[in-house]
Enzyme design. Structure first.
Site, mmCIF file in Angstrom:
data_model
loop_
_atom_site.group_PDB
_atom_site.id
_atom_site.type_symbol
_atom_site.label_atom_id
_atom_site.label_comp_id
_atom_site.label_asym_id
_atom_site.label_seq_id
_atom_site.Cartn_x
_atom_site.Cartn_y
_atom_site.Cartn_z
ATOM 1 C CG HIS A 70 -64.903 19.139 5.326
ATOM 2 N ND1 HIS A 70 -66.043 19.906 5.230
ATOM 3 C CD2 HIS A 70 -64.338 19.141 4.098
ATOM 4 C CE1 HIS A 70 -66.165 20.329 3.981
ATOM 5 N NE2 HIS A 70 -65.146 19.884 3.271
ATOM 6 C CG ASP A 125 -52.896 14.830 2.589
ATOM 7 O OD1 ASP A 125 -53.756 15.238 3.395
ATOM 8 O OD2 ASP A 125 -53.176 14.344 1.486
ATOM 9 C CB CYS A 174 -49.459 25.083 0.496
ATOM 10 S SG CYS A 174 -49.493 23.442 -0.204
#
Lengths: 866, 866
Positions: free
Chosen positions: A426, A740, A802
């Site tokens: 993160h 993802d 993206c």
């Protein structure tokens, strides 16, 4: 048994057949200098195959080799690998020195000079050819005569042989020794690490010595015409009388400045004609060799010789500046300038860097996760970072790892340092996105978050407020404040970017969540926003409370009522974003994260929440527990929330449309693109589309404004890629979220991969971290499948990538080939992406045209620029 | 305006053109009875299109319709849908009764009988045709005459018309009313719920009444020849004098037994000739209609009429037994018997069931997650379940949700009940695997784990030791002990399974982790073990401690030392398994779960662990924290552990090989198959293979035993499926783990999906829970891609599917078509899988042959058996 064989070699003349891929870059360069009529001493080039044969034991026709040189000539041998960066054995000078010549030269040059020449050769031969212990030949501090005697004695003692006196034998041994050194394992590994192929060849260059010692003005030096750090034009170098080779660079005592200088004598004064000639040669070389070179020269008794010229090693900013200058001076085409810059190197130009000259006290090392350097005082909480910023003080936010609640603190901090995490944690992802320097995985520090203390491995302790500097490029944490170089968004940078935009043929957008990001996107000339994540908008103090109320609401009406209060805030977010991005597309991803990210994790936080909501603590705790997930990445988020709690998307769609209508009312235009995250089935899109359509119709009616908008799908599950043909009829664009997609294709959470990814890459299990470089074989195939099926079902569907991979040159190449319309990446990756895209387009054009120019371009592309 | 039109109808004769798909099943069946020369009253069949036309307002030629019946005949109308299960409007009897016939029949049959006939018709006509309020026509308790008068008066009062007297008008109204009822929305929804297509047609059957009232022996009854619950042959039914239709079933007072019975009078005694004829008719019908039927008959003045015969509704076990009996009696081929049983229905036979006759006090409802019923005392911990089992007491384990630490407790318990979770939660999957009844997601109970108390919604409280019964089929939790039916693994079951094995063409293995599972697998005749998960082996008390020591070991040597102590235990596990599975393949999946699953989660557990390891609590806590993962499903598990901590796989491989060698030494054979989990890249397989190869070589040398073994890969990441061509050269088999593949294709954790899956299915976002039924479009494509590429790279690679989907008929069909070699599923799913596989093979053969037989089989396949 040694084989006798005639090994080929060539004298370097303007017409000799010499090429970089047969004789090496140095031989080729010397031929060019000779063609330019520069005073290069007589030179013979041995091609790769000759050197290879030598190493294999074949013999050289020494008589023929020595013939072109006079009987009394001294010689040097230097390596000539195909690419100078691949290295090679060191040069050996003064071959041919023996007792007889020592005596002869003592007479012509003086005893001291002759002795220096002989000693230098004996030392080099003993250590590099006879492979004797270097320490025994380190005669520093001794007087010349004594040193020579000692060296000759040591040689004899160690080898039981007299120092070889036959120049032919000397040269033969030197050549064979250099040939064998190149074939050694460690040399091979070293050059492979520098990008050389396993079978890279070595050429050798035998050159008559211009002696830098002796009577009259004699000496050697190097000269260059720009500053290697800044790229600014200047005359820079050193000259040392009575020296050879690159001595002037090693030994500063007695070295001369080149140009007139108040601090001491200069070559310009000492030998003005040589100086003038050097400047002239430099100009010629730059123009004709089309590159910034460093020239190695020798003056022998007042006469200037150019021994060599090598491509100048430059910092990225100096490289960019000098390459742009070459193009602006009409020396190289702009296309070639574009192709000479490694896109990755641009990153360094966009952030402050630690001055390479500054001393570094390294406290700690981690992974350089977001490039650039920053100095600040240590803080341990996001709040403290914000407080520091409010007081105008720079802070370095130190956390075990970061969570969405830290994002505002990360924005406020000058830099971020975490104990845990990898390149795609993160902290790393967010920091790169907002351009804040960041180091992650600094696991050697022991972090005491209660006491606000860092204990280093050596026992030293850092506390809140201590000043440190982090280098997010190298991963080093340095003590105190360290001098920094400011970013280099100068004219040269802007010119290059302009040229890149003219050349490229794939769109580049930026990922931007905040007005600050959006302004950055405009600064870097992104063509719109390709991914605006909206969840960050809900973490601000006032909104977080509302979000939590919404989560705790029991009935849809109650949820809608809370969301009604969020609506004006969210609308204002979009209005501001649209104002900044006027005239450009803005792609907004609807709410994506699991709801529990908005709930407190600590007991104290729970108690505060219970108070704020006026509920018993046990109720709050139970609800929070109930929302917890085993695998949040694979849980109730994205469109799944959009379908089960449709009020959230309703509110967001309304905020987007109301903001759009407001811009339209003011006479502006914006075409918002609404993107549905985490889709895995067609029906999900249909359901959300129906509600958004009706919200759009309602806002049109209410405001009386007409406006356009587009609906698209974020393809980030493997199933969505496989079923793209199903999905595309309801989606005007498909934007592939490769983060993802990579997580799901590999079954690998980027937050958890850090623990073993480095080991995996080291063992070669993965060629590279797939979160860092797009896995074209697996994830890439899903992209291809999705693109193909999407386009087959809907010819005009817009295809995009993206996410983190978007800015990577490899991904851009992949996306161009797969027919994607644009990629979107962090604002700070936009320049990299623009340049990389231009290079791929030029490369393809070159491949198509096969013209002479493009052939030459191809040569350049074949290996990365410095 | 009503159209006048000639609507077609047919008298049912042996040669009339009547088919189930034009006239309905009842009409067709009646024709068959007539062909068998059974005394069926004259019957006319209206086809679907006639009824459709009637509903649309077209008129019937009543004169022609009534002509075949005598002028004084009374008539009945009954529905005849294509499949009797789809239902239809109720029968209407005694059409033609009016004041005149009432008077006439009073004379011939007696006043009472005539009045009963008229009253029955008036009531039916008023309520079902004129649609008057049923309550007004409920004349129970009144004397016949008065009741009739009241009914006629009520009719007149409500309609302002006299009760219709014209038999043609009566019949016409009845037919139109039944036609319209069929077209109504609620009727359509009801039959669609039973599997009928939206446009299913209705036929009607007009039959001359055989009156069951009047002089001599008159009455009606039903008879069947097996028990509908057990399937045992018997004569069963009821007969009631002076009754019509199915009155005998409704009104037990005065009804006769069929066969001689000490408890009362019987038809056998009352009308022995009729009885004998019925038995004879029954035999004929069974043989010629090839089905167990229930016969509806009427005796009119001593004369037997067969009015109808319907397929007998049976319990799954009765169905199986009767179908096998039909095959064994040579009435139907075995292939047809196989195709008549819905494989899903077998599940019920393998577990105890709650006696359908028993009263049920439902305390609570959840999701029936593992079929079967069990009674036991409530316990709240795995330990308590084990303690109860040790004392020979059955326990129902109640948990919020289960974790791997509960597995031994689940083995010990008779049943499992959890508050949370869905059909694919840990509890559900494990329970199905080990065949323990289980209810999950019983969220209406409030569970207090500290006080060991369950509070129900109505405030009632259940505590530890309270007796409950759970029905894992229906999801109901019942109070106290309820009578159970034992499982039915009888001869019929075994015969059917034998026939299935002869017919099927895909292998069926079982997933089995423990010796108990393996024995179950043998019981259900699985062809080996397709998935033996080894992690359960490490949760036993003594092993768990060693596992934790291993996890806390700092150096590879320390880890190896601890694993050395686990080796003999693990070897014994495999030896026992191999002994049980002698001669069959056993596929062992190497260690898969993340290590933190083996560490305590509670503060108390941490303290105990610190004590056991003799480490400070803070150290233990920190290490445990450090191993925690954001998304354990996507983290450090499977082959990633195998590569980063290779000692674990080394130990497991050694245990497997040593056990194999020991079996070989004893003269047995076993070919272990070793499976690497969570692979995503070729190199992972290569690295593990190298180490396992060398372990095998070492064990061969040490033991002097030669043995074979196979290495394979579990394909459970999308990337492994895409890269199967890369992976197959190092894998002798590829076993597709569809659970994980589904999780990753959808980006959906099965543990977290429960929160919204039901809503998703309800909204039609997903057709069905993809963890329950294989998603052939998405996950299925990954299977196809993987199978194709794997086989292209290695022609002899064995392809399999293991995991929850393996036992599902849909998945089996998919895998057969995709060319898989076997599927593997929970032992309790093996019989289902064997039967389903046989059906698919037969279906395909039928499709190929297109013979008459197969045509008929196709008809049978076209709709599921009862």
């Amino acid at each position: 048994m040694q084989k006798k064989h005639s090994i080929a070699f060539t004298e370097v003349t303007p017409t000799a057949k010499i090429a970089a891929d047969t004789h090496g870059g140095r031989a080729k360069c010397l031929q060019r200098l000779i063609r330019l009529d520069l005073p290069v001493p007589r030179t013979i080039a041995l091609p790769f195959e000759a050197v290879h044969a030598l190493a294999a034991g074949e013999m050289l026709d020494m008589k023929r080799l020595l013939a072109p040189f006079g009987p009394d000539a001294l010689l040097s041998v230097r390596p000539s690998s195909e690419d100078p960066d691949w290295g090679g054995p060191g040069a050996i000078l003064n071959i041919g020195m023996n007792d007889a010549r020592h005596a002869a030269l003592s007479r012509s040059l003086g005893r001291e000079a002759a002795t220096a020449l002989y000693l230098r050769f004996v030392q080099a031969f003993a250590v590099h050819v006879a492979r004797l212990d270097a320490e025994m030949f380190d005669q520093r501090g001794e007087d010349g005569e004594a040193a020579l005697a000692a060296a000759l004695a040591a040689y004899e003692a160690e080898t039981d042989e007299q120092f070889p006196q036959d120049p032919a034998h000397q040269l033969s041994e030197v050549l064979r020794s250099m040939a064998r050194a190149w074939e050694g394992t460690s040399a091979r590994l070293l050059r492979q690490a520098r990008g050389a192929p396993a079978d890279a060849g070595l050429g050798l260059v035998v050159q008559q010595m211009a002696l830098g010692v002796g009577p009259g003005e004699s000496g050697s030096g190097v000269i260059q015409f720009i500053d290697e750090t800044t790229g600014e034009p200047c005359i820079k170098g050193r000259y040392l009388s009575q020296s050879q080779g690159r001595d002037a660079l090693v030994q500063s005592k007695g070295a001369l400045y080149l140009t007139k200088d108040p601090r001491g004598p200069s070559l310009e004064e000492r030998a003005p004609e040589c100086f003038t000639a050097l400047i002239e040669y430099g100009r010629t070389i730059r123009t004709r060799l089309r590159e910034e070179m460093q020239i190695e020269f020798t003056i022998e008794n007042g006469r200037l010789h150019v021994l060599d010229a090598v491509r100048l090693r430059r910092s990225p900013r100096a490289l960019l500046r000098s390459v742009v200058a070459l193009a602006e001076d009409g020396i190289i085409p702009r296309e070639e300038a574009l192709c000479r810059i490694d896109p990755h190197a641009l990153t360094e130009l966009l952030h402050p860097q630690i001055d390479p000259e500054a001393p570094r006290e390294v406290l700690l090392e981690g992974l350089g996760a977001s490039p650039g350097a920053a100095t600040g005082r240590i803080v341990f909480t996001a709040e403290a970072a914000q407080a520091a910023e409010a007081q105008g003080e720079g802070a370095i936010l130190v956390r075990r790892e970061t969570t969405p609640e830290d994002v505002r603190g990360m924005h406020a901090a000058r830099g971020v340092l975490t104990e845990k995490g990898g390149m795609t944690s993160h902290a790393a992802v967010i920091a790169r996105g907002i351009g804040v320097p960041c180091i992650v995985g600094a696991s050697a520090m022991s972090l005491d978050l209660r006491e606000h203390r860092i204990t280093l491995e050596d026992g030293r302790v850092l506390g809140e407020g201590d000043l440190i500097t982090i280098d997010g490029t190298s991963g080093e944490v340095l003590g105190g404040a360290v001098p920094l170089l400011e970013p280099a968004l100068d004219d040269a940078f802007n010119s290059l970017m302009r040229w890149a935009d003219a050349a490229r043929d794939i769109g580049i957008r930026a990922n931007a969540d905040t007005p600050g990001d959006a302004r950055m996107a405009r600064t870097f000339a992104a063509e719109g926003i390709g991914l605006c994540r909206t969840e960050h908008m809900f973490f601000e103090e006032d909104r977080l409370t509302l979000m939590r109320e919404m989560i705790f609401a029991d009935a849809p009406e109650d949820r809608a009522a809370v969301l009604e209060r969020l609506l004006p805030l969210q609308r204002a977010d979009f209005e501001e974003l649209f104002e900044i991005m006027q005239g450009q597309p803005v792609c907004i991803r609807l709410f994506d994260p699991p709801l529990h990210e908005f709930l407190p994790a600590t007991r104290e936080g729970l108690r505060e929440l219970a108070e704020a909501l006026d509920l018993p603590l046990s109720d709050v705790t139970r609800r929070v527990e109930a929302l917890k997930e085993f695998n949040p990445m694979l849980g109730m988020r994205g469109v799944r929330l959009g379908i089960t709690i449709p009020e959230i998307y309703d509110m967001q769609a309304r905020a987007i449309f109301e903001a759009t209508a407001e811009i339209a009312r003011k006479g502006g235009t914006v075409v918002p693109e609404i993107m549905i995250p985490l889709v895995s089935a067609r029906r999900e899109v249909e359901i959300v589309k129906t509600r958004i359509d009706s919200t759009a119709a309602a806002v049109r009616t209410e405001t009386g404004q007409d406006f356009a908008w587009r609906l698209g799908v974020m393809v980030e599950t493997p199933r969505a890629a496989l079923r793209a043909g199903d999905i595309a009829p309801n989606a005007e664009f498909l934007s592939f979220g490769t983060n993802d997609l990579t997580q799901m294709a590999y079954g690998l959470s980027r937050d958890d991969a850090g623990r073993f990814m480095s080991q995996y890459v080291r063992l070669g299990v993965f060629d590279e971290d797939p979160f860092h470089r797009l896995d074209t074989e697996g994830v890439g195939e899903l992209l291809m499948i999705g693109a193909e099926r999407g386009r087959a079902a809907r010819g005009d569907v817009v295809l995009a990538v993206c996410g983190e991979h978007g800015g990577n040159p490899e991904s851009i190449e992949f996306c161009r080939k797969a027919g994607f319309d644009y990629v979107s990446c962090s604002p700070f990756r936009v320049p990299v992406a623009r340049l990389a895209a231009a290079q791929f387009a030029l490369r393809e054009a070159a491949g198509r045209k096969k013209s002479k120019l493009s052939q030459r371009l191809m040569e350049v592309f074949a290996r990365p620029a410095e």
